[in-house]
Design an enzyme around this catalytic site. Structure first.
Site, short mmCIF file in Angstrom:
data_model
loop_
_atom_site.label_atom_id
_atom_site.label_comp_id
_atom_site.label_asym_id
_atom_site.label_seq_id
_atom_site.Cartn_x
_atom_site.Cartn_y
_atom_site.Cartn_z
N LYS A 160 0.37 -1.21 -0.17
CA LYS A 160 -0.07 0.03 0.18
C LYS A 160 0.69 1.01 0.46
O LYS A 160 2.05 0.95 0.51
CB LYS A 160 -0.94 0.52 1.15
CG LYS A 160 -1.90 -1.19 1.28
CD LYS A 160 -3.09 -0.88 2.62
CE LYS A 160 -4.20 -1.61 1.94
NZ LYS A 160 -5.16 -1.87 3.17
N GLY A 167 -8.97 3.57 -2.76
CA GLY A 167 -8.80 1.69 -3.37
C GLY A 167 -7.33 1.99 -4.59
O GLY A 167 -7.03 0.76 -5.38
N GLU A 202 0.68 -4.71 4.70
CA GLU A 202 -0.04 -5.35 5.47
C GLU A 202 -0.15 -6.71 4.72
O GLU A 202 -0.22 -7.13 3.78
CB GLU A 202 -1.19 -4.74 5.67
CG GLU A 202 -1.06 -3.35 6.28
CD GLU A 202 -2.01 -2.56 6.16
OE1 GLU A 202 -2.61 -2.04 7.05
OE2 GLU A 202 -3.01 -3.16 5.52
N LEU A 205 -6.38 -9.74 3.73
CA LEU A 205 -7.07 -10.84 5.03
C LEU A 205 -8.25 -10.95 3.37
O LEU A 205 -8.13 -10.29 2.17
CB LEU A 205 -7.77 -9.60 5.79
CG LEU A 205 -7.24 -8.94 7.20
CD1 LEU A 205 -7.93 -8.27 7.78
CD2 LEU A 205 -6.50 -10.45 7.60
N HIS A 237 -13.77 -0.98 -4.63
CA HIS A 237 -13.34 -0.53 -3.58
C HIS A 237 -14.62 0.75 -3.18
O HIS A 237 -13.54 2.01 -2.58
CB HIS A 237 -11.36 0.26 -3.47
CG HIS A 237 -10.93 -0.76 -3.48
ND1 HIS A 237 -10.60 -1.89 -2.36
CD2 HIS A 237 -10.43 -1.22 -5.04
CE1 HIS A 237 -9.40 -2.83 -2.83
NE2 HIS A 237 -8.74 -2.98 -4.30
N ARG A 293 -12.82 13.90 8.07
CA ARG A 293 -14.36 14.12 7.63
C ARG A 293 -15.94 14.16 8.23
O ARG A 293 -15.41 13.19 8.35
CB ARG A 293 -13.84 14.52 6.15
CG ARG A 293 -13.87 13.65 5.44
CD ARG A 293 -14.34 13.00 4.11
NE ARG A 293 -14.08 11.86 3.29
CZ ARG A 293 -14.32 10.74 3.63
NH1 ARG A 293 -15.86 10.87 3.96
NH2 ARG A 293 -14.06 9.81 2.78
#
Length: 457
Positions: A160, A167, A202, A205, A237, A293
């Protein structure tokens, strides 16, 4: 911090939502628009309006100097960024602060910290918020070191971009041979899209749900969590349907997570409305990001708590204290939101144009947040969201039934909207049972396309 005039630095349904909240507080609301949005319904609802530039967002809604000039010209002392556009832009928040104006949201420093996914995860770990297993800090340049980190996390992994979101800037890697290429491609995209080359890894999952916690904090150290939302129905996403509460997750688990989120808010000095987003799999929550936000889906939390979150967000920005304690936050019933987009439901192809006829549904338990009226233009330059239909009821089954009725009542002519996709989801047995994963919709659409070639994907 005191102000009586708010510049609403956004467009469409969220601009109208903020204007209504300003009116409820007795504040003067100033709307903005691009040339493409002249005549928008939110402009008529405001006390004043200003055209800030031509149709392209980069020359209007994303033009920070134009927005600040509009605030100065209209005597606005505060700016509400809504969501999207500049809502989570730390540089814009800094400019607002330097101009001596109030940004209705957290400080620029907090926005910058939470917008950097590596720094955000570090802050959350320090505050005791559960995170997805992964690298500590940014990936190093050395390929061997990256391979060692990925092996320790365990394949499959996801690479990432630290500055990514929505996304973008992420790639799944299922075996070591794919790692180097994935890192190189993602880093190139990160530099191009976010001007930030930092990446992290990461654990990927396989079958998670997307669950988020809504928080509300003031300047005086008070913080509330307002319940959870399930936003697992997604395509590419992007969220399609959201609901509260999340089906099948024990209330005690949510309460523990909520308390950790409010503790984290106090630790980082958060103020205003915000949302912690988690992946949930096998009874374990894992933090992925915080949205600094108001969220599109704040509506379902409002319907289950009875709170006006946007109104409270503005009150907090004025320096007001939260009027509730955590024990006062009581959730009842269930709520579901369907995002109505100007697009073909099963392909996602945009459908801008003139809305020849618009009839919104109604009845018990139905709320419609929209800036649409018959004759309105849906320009091709912006997000395709034109309305949010929210059904609430005593339980989930009643919500689903009411939403089906509302979608059947919706009448739109001149453009195409995705009501057929929503009805398809609501009538699906897996959705009806509750607890679908973030991959549910794309898998279901793939099966539909395979069963009936030519129906679109």
């Amino acid at each position: 911090m005191a102000f009586d005039t708010v510049l609403v630095a956004n467009r469409g349904e969220i601009a109208l939502r903020v204007i209504r909240a300003c009116r409820a507080l007795g504040l003067r609301a100033v709307a903005v628009c691009s040339d493409a949005d002249r005549g928008g319904a939110w402009l008529r609802a405001a006390d004043d309006s200003v055209c800030i530039g031509p149709a392209p967002a980069g020359r209007s809604y994303l033009d920070a100097p134009a927005l600040l000039l509009a605030a100065e010209a209209t005597g606005s002392q505060a700016i509400h960024p809504g969501y999207g556009f500049l809502a989570e832009n730390a540089a814009f928040a800094e400019e607002v602060e330097r101009a001596g104006l109030t940004l209705i949201g957290p400080s620029s420093g907090v926005i910058r910290m939470m917008g950097d996914k590596i720094r955000a995860k570090e802050a959350m770990r320090a505050a005791g918020v559960p995170c997805v297993p992964g690298s500590d800090g940014a990936l190093p340049a050395a390929a061997a070191a990256c391979e060692a980190i990925a092996a320790e996390v365990g394949y499959p992994v996801i690479i990432k971009a630290s500055g990514g979101g929505g996304g973008r800037g992420m790639r799944v890697v299922r075996e070591p041979a794919q790692l180097a290429a994935a890192i190189a491609t993602t880093r190139e995209e990160a530099v191009r899209a976010f001007a930030n080359p930092d990446l992290y890894v990461e654990k990927f999952l396989e079958h998670p749900r997307h669950v988020e916690i809504q928080v509300l904090c003031d300047h005086h150290g008070n913080a509330l969590w307002l319940g959870e939302r399930d936003c697992s129905v997604q395509r590419r996403h992007q969220k399609v349907i959201e609901e509260a509460p999340a089906p099948g997750i024990p209330a005690a688990e949510i309460a523990e997570l909520g308390e950790r989120c409010t503790a984290a808010c106090r630790a980082i000095g958060y103020r205003g409305a915000g949302t912690f987003e988690f992946l949930y799999e096998d009874g374990v929550f894992a933090f992925i990001e915080m949205n600094t936000r108001i969220q599109v889906e704040h509506t379902v939390t409002e319907e289950t708590t009875g709170l006006d979150i946007v109104r409270e967000q503005i009150r907090v920005a004025q320096g007001g204290r939260l009027t509730l304690k955590q024990a006062d936050v009581v959730r009842t019933g269930h709520a579901i939101e369907c995002r109505i987009n100007a697009e073909h439901g099963f392909t996602g192809q945009p459908s801008p144009g003139r809305l020849a006829y618009w009839h919104a549904p109604g009845g018990p338990g139905i709320r419609v947040d929209s800036h649409m009226v018959s004759g309105a233009e849906v320009p091709p330059h912006y997000d395709s969201l034109i309305a949010k239909i929210v059904a609430s009821g005593t339980d989930r089954a009643e919500c689903i039934a009411r939403m089906k009725s509302a979608l059947a009542e919706l009448r739109v002519e001149g453009i195409t909207v995705n009501a057929d996709l929503h009805m398809f989801i609501l009538e699906d047995a897996a959705f009806e049972a509750g607890g679908v994963t973030i991959h549910y919709l794309e898998e279901r659409l793939r099966r539909r396309a395979e069963a009936s070639p030519g129906t679109g994907s």
